[in-house]
Scaffold this motif. Structure first.
Motif, PDB file in Angstrom:
ATOM      1  N   PHE A  23      77.344   4.160  14.161  1.00 10.78           N
ATOM      2  CA  PHE A  23      78.958   4.599  13.251  1.00 10.78           C
ATOM      3  C   PHE A  23      79.551   4.453  13.276  1.00 10.78           C
ATOM      4  N   THR A  24      79.568   4.191  14.622  1.00  8.36           N
ATOM      5  CA  THR A  24      81.258   3.283  15.155  1.00  8.36           C
ATOM      6  C   THR A  24      81.567   1.993  14.067  1.00  8.36           C
ATOM      7  N   ASP A  27      81.632   2.260  10.889  1.00  9.22           N
ATOM      8  CA  ASP A  27      83.599   2.914  10.405  1.00  9.22           C
ATOM      9  C   ASP A  27      84.300   1.367  11.541  1.00  9.22           C
ATOM     10  N   ASN A  28      84.296   0.743  12.057  1.00  3.58           N
ATOM     11  CA  ASN A  28      85.332  -0.034  12.947  1.00  3.58           C
ATOM     12  C   ASN A  28      85.682  -1.690  11.527  1.00  3.58           C
ATOM     13  N   TYR A  29      86.217  -0.702  10.564  1.00  3.99           N
ATOM     14  CA  TYR A  29      86.667  -2.413  10.363  1.00  3.99           C
ATOM     15  C   TYR A  29      88.081  -2.636  11.614  1.00  3.99           C
ATOM     16  N   SER A 108      91.452   3.155   1.739  1.00  6.87           N
ATOM     17  CA  SER A 108      91.198   4.773   1.051  1.00  6.87           C
ATOM     18  C   SER A 108      92.059   3.659   0.218  1.00  6.87           C
TER      19      SER A 108
END
Length: 247
Positions: A23-24, A27-29, A108
């Protein structure tokens, strides 16, 4: 088949760690830091000087956008490297991949492309006329969120009416708002201007009025300044009134 009971704790702990790591990684862009632009203050310039002052501000802003584009390219390269390392499907970052954007958070929201050539004027800027305190807050915060709905009724209102226009007056500036049902805007509030470029979120309406569909988000203010209007007529003056722009 489940592992023996005495290995359950280790099994679930390890798999939780694996899940967390996956997961990290996904998500770690990389962090994107957009170069900042300090709005050019043109207070004190006469109408004759304002056009050249605005052209100078545009020149500085164009140089800034080159830095923005370089920052975007650098960030995208890191983002693609991360996706490859984490075996992720490449995301679509929209206009961020091709043109300078207003966007400060590419992970986002909408990637808002800056459009330098849409306004049929030289310099190709749009303007909002507001109380000086509001303009200064926008400049300090690098966004338009401080403008109340009195002036921006759910959308950003900006105008082709430029501060160096020969016929601009407090009345003509406030009338632009009143045409858009901003009936509480008064001529005395037309104290300062801010100058901006449109983005692909702007729509050209009638009579040189432009709207941006939202008021939130980072926004570069190219230039700003206090308007120099003729003095307000003294009601006790017994001489015949002259055209001042306050009538």
């Amino acid at each position: 088949m489940h592992p023996p009971h005495n290995q359950l704790s280790s099994f679930y702990t390890n798999h939780t760690l694996i899940f967390h790591h996956t997961f990290t990684m996904a998500d770690n862009y990389p962090t994107y830091t957009r170069p900042t632009f300090d709005s050019i203050c043109l207070t004190g310039l006469s109408k004759d000087e304002l056009r050249d002052g605005l052209k100078g501000a545009v020149k500085e802003y164009r140089a800034h956008l080159k830095r923005v584009k370089k920052a975007q390219i650098k960030w995208l390269a890191k983002a693609r490297a991360h996706e490859q390392a984490a075996t992720l499907h490449p995301r679509d970052f929209g206009a961020l991949e091709t043109v300078p954007c207003m966007t400060a958070t590419p992970m986002s929201g909408y990637r808002e492309a800056i459009e330098l050539g849409r306004v049929p004027e030289d310099p190709a800027l749009l303007y909002a006329y507001l109380p000086t305190e509001i303009v200064q807050t926008c400049v300090d915060n690098r966004n338009l969120e401080a403008v109340p709905s009195t002036y921006f009724p759910g959308v950003v209102l900006a105008f082709e009416l430029c501060p160096y226009n020969r016929w601009i007056s407090p009345v003509s500036a406030s009338y632009k708002y009143q045409q858009r049902q901003c009936s509480l805007v008064e001529r005395e509030q037309m104290q300062s201007f801010l100058a901006i470029f449109p983005t692909d979120r702007f729509t050209a309406e009638e009579d040189g009025v432009w709207t941006r569909c939202i008021t939130r988000g980072h926004f570069d203010i190219v230039a700003h300044g206090e308007m120099i209007w003729p003095s307000v007529p003294n009601p006790s003056d017994t001489e015949w009134p002259t055209a001042t722009g306050w009538e």
